[in-house]
Design a protein around this motif. Structure first.
Motif, PDB file in Angstrom:
ATOM      1  N   SER A 119      -3.747 -11.298   0.236  1.00  4.99           N
ATOM      2  CA  SER A 119      -3.224 -12.662   0.273  1.00  4.99           C
ATOM      3  C   SER A 119      -3.311 -13.288   1.659  1.00  4.99           C
ATOM      4  O   SER A 119      -3.092 -14.498   1.811  1.00  4.99           O
ATOM      5  CB  SER A 119      -1.765 -12.675  -0.201  1.00  4.99           C
ATOM      6  N   LEU A 120      -3.649 -12.499   2.685  1.00 10.32           N
ATOM      7  CA  LEU A 120      -3.661 -12.998   4.065  1.00 10.32           C
ATOM      8  C   LEU A 120      -5.067 -13.176   4.623  1.00 10.32           C
ATOM      9  O   LEU A 120      -5.243 -13.396   5.825  1.00 10.32           O
ATOM     10  CB  LEU A 120      -2.877 -12.035   4.969  1.00 10.32           C
ATOM     11  N   LYS A 121      -6.071 -13.090   3.763  1.00  7.88           N
ATOM     12  CA  LYS A 121      -7.452 -13.151   4.249  1.00  7.88           C
ATOM     13  C   LYS A 121      -7.787 -14.457   4.962  1.00  7.88           C
ATOM     14  O   LYS A 121      -8.619 -14.482   5.874  1.00  7.88           O
ATOM     15  CB  LYS A 121      -8.420 -12.957   3.083  1.00  7.88           C
ATOM     16  N   THR A 122      -7.147 -15.551   4.558  1.00  9.18           N
ATOM     17  CA  THR A 122      -7.534 -16.859   5.092  1.00  9.18           C
ATOM     18  C   THR A 122      -6.578 -17.381   6.144  1.00  9.18           C
ATOM     19  O   THR A 122      -6.791 -18.478   6.657  1.00  9.18           O
ATOM     20  CB  THR A 122      -7.623 -17.887   3.950  1.00  9.18           C
ATOM     21  N   ILE A 123      -5.541 -16.619   6.511  1.00  8.30           N
ATOM     22  CA  ILE A 123      -4.580 -17.142   7.474  1.00  8.30           C
ATOM     23  C   ILE A 123      -5.038 -16.850   8.901  1.00  8.30           C
ATOM     24  O   ILE A 123      -5.898 -16.003   9.144  1.00  8.30           O
ATOM     25  CB  ILE A 123      -3.174 -16.555   7.253  1.00  8.30           C
ATOM     26  N   ASP A 124      -4.443 -17.557   9.844  1.00  9.38           N
ATOM     27  CA  ASP A 124      -4.687 -17.316  11.262  1.00  9.38           C
ATOM     28  C   ASP A 124      -3.752 -16.201  11.715  1.00  9.38           C
ATOM     29  O   ASP A 124      -2.550 -16.419  11.866  1.00  9.38           O
ATOM     30  CB  ASP A 124      -4.437 -18.590  12.066  1.00  9.38           C
ATOM     31  N   VAL A 125      -4.279 -15.002  11.927  1.00 15.49           N
ATOM     32  CA  VAL A 125      -3.439 -13.844  12.248  1.00 15.49           C
ATOM     33  C   VAL A 125      -2.757 -13.996  13.599  1.00 15.49           C
ATOM     34  O   VAL A 125      -1.788 -13.288  13.889  1.00 15.49           O
ATOM     35  CB  VAL A 125      -4.254 -12.537  12.226  1.00 15.49           C
ATOM     36  N   ARG A 126      -3.241 -14.917  14.420  1.00 15.44           N
ATOM     37  CA  ARG A 126      -2.608 -15.114  15.733  1.00 15.44           C
ATOM     38  C   ARG A 126      -1.175 -15.614  15.601  1.00 15.44           C
ATOM     39  O   ARG A 126      -0.391 -15.506  16.550  1.00 15.44           O
ATOM     40  CB  ARG A 126      -3.443 -16.082  16.568  1.00 15.44           C
ATOM     41  N   GLY A 127      -0.838 -16.146  14.428  1.00 17.08           N
ATOM     42  CA  GLY A 127       0.518 -16.634  14.221  1.00 17.08           C
ATOM     43  C   GLY A 127       1.476 -15.589  13.686  1.00 17.08           C
ATOM     44  O   GLY A 127       2.666 -15.860  13.538  1.00 17.08           O
ATOM     45  N   LEU A 128       0.978 -14.385  13.398  1.00 17.17           N
ATOM     46  CA  LEU A 128       1.834 -13.329  12.860  1.00 17.17           C
ATOM     47  C   LEU A 128       2.597 -12.623  13.980  1.00 17.17           C
ATOM     48  O   LEU A 128       2.070 -12.463  15.097  1.00 17.17           O
ATOM     49  CB  LEU A 128       1.001 -12.293  12.101  1.00 17.17           C
ATOM     50  N   PRO A 129       3.833 -12.185  13.701  1.00 18.47           N
ATOM     51  CA  PRO A 129       4.551 -11.375  14.695  1.00 18.47           C
ATOM     52  C   PRO A 129       3.747 -10.138  15.076  1.00 18.47           C
ATOM     53  O   PRO A 129       3.095  -9.531  14.227  1.00 18.47           O
ATOM     54  CB  PRO A 129       5.846 -10.996  13.967  1.00 18.47           C
ATOM     55  N   TYR A 130       3.762  -9.798  16.354  1.00 23.22           N
ATOM     56  CA  TYR A 130       3.172  -8.590  16.940  1.00 23.22           C
ATOM     57  C   TYR A 130       1.653  -8.668  17.103  1.00 23.22           C
ATOM     58  O   TYR A 130       1.010  -7.663  17.372  1.00 23.22           O
ATOM     59  CB  TYR A 130       3.576  -7.326  16.151  1.00 23.22           C
ATOM     60  N   PHE A 131       1.091  -9.885  16.982  1.00 26.37           N
ATOM     61  CA  PHE A 131      -0.343 -10.027  17.246  1.00 26.37           C
ATOM     62  C   PHE A 131      -0.649  -9.644  18.692  1.00 26.37           C
ATOM     63  O   PHE A 131      -1.637  -8.948  18.965  1.00 26.37           O
ATOM     64  CB  PHE A 131      -0.802 -11.465  16.968  1.00 26.37           C
ATOM     65  N   GLY A 132       0.188 -10.120  19.632  1.00 26.10           N
ATOM     66  CA  GLY A 132      -0.030  -9.798  21.038  1.00 26.10           C
ATOM     67  C   GLY A 132       0.011  -8.301  21.287  1.00 26.10           C
ATOM     68  O   GLY A 132      -0.814  -7.759  22.046  1.00 26.10           O
ATOM     69  N   MET A 133       0.949  -7.606  20.644  1.00 25.57           N
ATOM     70  CA  MET A 133       1.039  -6.156  20.797  1.00 25.57           C
ATOM     71  C   MET A 133      -0.201  -5.488  20.211  1.00 25.57           C
ATOM     72  O   MET A 133      -0.733  -4.533  20.777  1.00 25.57           O
ATOM     73  CB  MET A 133       2.297  -5.632  20.119  1.00 25.57           C
ATOM     74  N   ALA A 134      -0.691  -6.004  19.084  1.00 22.15           N
ATOM     75  CA  ALA A 134      -1.894  -5.436  18.476  1.00 22.15           C
ATOM     76  C   ALA A 134      -3.082  -5.558  19.422  1.00 22.15           C
ATOM     77  O   ALA A 134      -3.868  -4.609  19.584  1.00 22.15           O
ATOM     78  CB  ALA A 134      -2.196  -6.136  17.147  1.00 22.15           C
ATOM     79  N   MET A 135      -3.214  -6.698  20.077  1.00 23.41           N
ATOM     80  CA  MET A 135      -4.327  -6.898  20.998  1.00 23.41           C
ATOM     81  C   MET A 135      -4.176  -6.022  22.245  1.00 23.41           C
ATOM     82  O   MET A 135      -5.147  -5.419  22.716  1.00 23.41           O
ATOM     83  CB  MET A 135      -4.415  -8.368  21.403  1.00 23.41           C
ATOM     84  N   SER A 136      -2.969  -5.936  22.780  1.00 23.07           N
ATOM     85  CA  SER A 136      -2.762  -5.147  23.998  1.00 23.07           C
ATOM     86  C   SER A 136      -2.973  -3.659  23.757  1.00 23.07           C
ATOM     87  O   SER A 136      -3.279  -2.911  24.692  1.00 23.07           O
ATOM     88  CB  SER A 136      -1.357  -5.396  24.564  1.00 23.07           C
ATOM     89  N   ARG A 137      -2.840  -3.217  22.501  1.00 22.26           N
ATOM     90  CA  ARG A 137      -3.025  -1.803  22.175  1.00 22.26           C
ATOM     91  C   ARG A 137      -4.370  -1.558  21.474  1.00 22.26           C
ATOM     92  O   ARG A 137      -4.576  -0.539  20.842  1.00 22.26           O
ATOM     93  CB  ARG A 137      -1.857  -1.311  21.308  1.00 22.26           C
ATOM     94  N   ASN A 138      -5.263  -2.530  21.617  1.00 27.50           N
ATOM     95  CA  ASN A 138      -6.650  -2.395  21.125  1.00 27.50           C
ATOM     96  C   ASN A 138      -6.741  -2.125  19.625  1.00 27.50           C
ATOM     97  O   ASN A 138      -7.606  -1.369  19.167  1.00 27.50           O
ATOM     98  CB  ASN A 138      -7.384  -1.285  21.893  1.00 27.50           C
ATOM     99  N   MET A 139      -5.855  -2.739  18.862  1.00 25.76           N
ATOM    100  CA  MET A 139      -5.922  -2.618  17.415  1.00 25.76           C
ATOM    101  C   MET A 139      -7.038  -3.510  16.862  1.00 25.76           C
ATOM    102  O   MET A 139      -7.351  -4.562  17.423  1.00 25.76           O
ATOM    103  CB  MET A 139      -4.596  -3.032  16.771  1.00 25.76           C
ATOM    104  N   VAL A 140      -7.620  -3.085  15.759  1.00 26.61           N
ATOM    105  CA  VAL A 140      -8.617  -3.882  15.060  1.00 26.61           C
ATOM    106  C   VAL A 140      -8.000  -4.362  13.753  1.00 26.61           C
ATOM    107  O   VAL A 140      -7.581  -3.545  12.923  1.00 26.61           O
ATOM    108  CB  VAL A 140      -9.891  -3.063  14.768  1.00 26.61           C
TER     109      VAL A 140
END
Length: 335
Positions: free
Chosen positions: A43-64
């Motif tokens: 259900s989240l395929k079309t949303i902007d994931v940058r608006g989800l909580p913990y996006f910054g943490m995902a990027m800082s920890r090299n998550m894909v």
């Protein structure tokens, strides 16, 4: 909640659960190893994931961050919040090879172990191990499993304040405090539990002072203690958030009620029971919820969660964030 729906090959959660799931899609950024893939729900395929909580943490920890359309390409371990048969079937339909997933037979065992009757078994086993002097109250208050509404109501009428619990539920839902006589809403819940899930659990009411838990990992038959967690819940048992702090700080907080020696006695007893009743048939995270009442008595097993818990998330957060605070899932972190 998927377990509660029966042995169905599919499960559609209520809208409120789906909304909560969507909001916490990037929660694994707080506890998964750096470099992990996080799969978004369809259900989240079309949303902007940058608006989800913990996006910054995902990027800082090299998550894909990926989607279910891409995961068939991966040949690595899959670690959901918790396993169930509908999830297994969903992943197979997305192209994941069955060798990466638990078997249907194994998941049937895990579902049975997730039933609250396991807490009844734990109580009986812990009562044989724990010393009488510190745990006399706990030993005198066993949870009871009933398959008949009449028998459950008769038992409740003679015990005073209590909790009634459905066999499978989550985050305090499916739990109701009964203070005094059984009211109509409580009776409907009791009848509904037996009608839909086949049984109901009745437990003594504890005048709670603090909620806490032990967090574990089971793998290859080995039972490993990960640490203590502390959490907040209301009088009905609804989850409110987890304390993020060092193990030393948590032991100091709990030390206002019981000694470290008593805590360690519980941990060692729980490990023995986990090794006997859980580790031969289950692999993965385990959380054992407990409480201490206002007279400093410990309930050594309120319930057992064969899945990740917010306690495991808080344990990982304590190593990432060097401060003490109460973590409420879905709120951003100042890191």
């Amino acid at each position: 909640m998927a377990h509660a729906s029966g042995n169905s090959s599919s499960y559609t959660p209520p809208r409120r659960i789906s909304a909560y799931e969507a909001k916490l899609s990037l929660l694994p950024a707080l506890y998964a190893p750096c470099g992990s893939y996080i799969m978004l729900h369809d259900s989240l395929k079309t949303i902007d994931v940058r608006g989800l909580p913990y996006f910054g943490m995902a990027m800082s920890r090299n998550m894909v961050i990926t989607t279910s359309d891409e995961i068939y390409r991966l040949d690595r371990g899959i670690v959901p919040w918790g396993w169930n048969l509908p999830l297994r079937n969903y992943l197979i339909n997305k192209g994941i090879r069955s060798k990466l997933l638990p078997s249907e037979r194994g998941l049937a065992r895990w579902r049975a172990l997730s039933h609250r009757q396991t807490s009844c078994i734990f109580h009986a086993s812990l009562s044989q191990i724990l010393p009488e002097r510190q745990f006399a109250v706990y030993k005198s208050r066993p949870p009871r499993l009933f398959y008949s509404s009449a028998e459950a109501i008769g038992y409740i009428s003679g015990m005073g304040d209590c909790f009634i619990k459905t066999p499978w539920s989550s985050s305090g839902r499916g739990v109701r405090a009964v203070r005094g006589e059984l009211d109509e809403t409580s009776r409907e819940m009791l009848d509904g539990s037996i009608g839909r899930q086949g049984s109901v659990i009745v437990e003594y009411y504890w005048d709670k002072a603090v909620d806490f838990a032990t967090e574990w990992h089971i793998g290859g038959g080995l039972v490993s203690f990960l640490g203590l967690s502390m959490f907040n819940s209301d009088s009905q048992g609804f989850y409110k958030g987890n304390v993020v702090a060092s193990q030393q700080a948590m032991r100091q907080m709990l030390g206002h009620y019981v000694s470290n020696d008593v805590i360690d006695t519980v941990i060692q007893a729980q490990k023995r029971v986990l090794k006997k009743f859980i580790s031969p048939w289950y692999a993965g995270p385990v959380g054992i919820d407990m409480l201490i009442d206002r007279d400093c008595n410990i309930n050594a097993c309120v319930e057992i969660n064969l899945r990740h818990t917010m306690g495991t998330v808080a344990l990982h957060l304590s190593s990432l964030v060097n401060e003490e605070f109460v973590f409420v899932p879905g709120t951003e972190l100042a890191v």
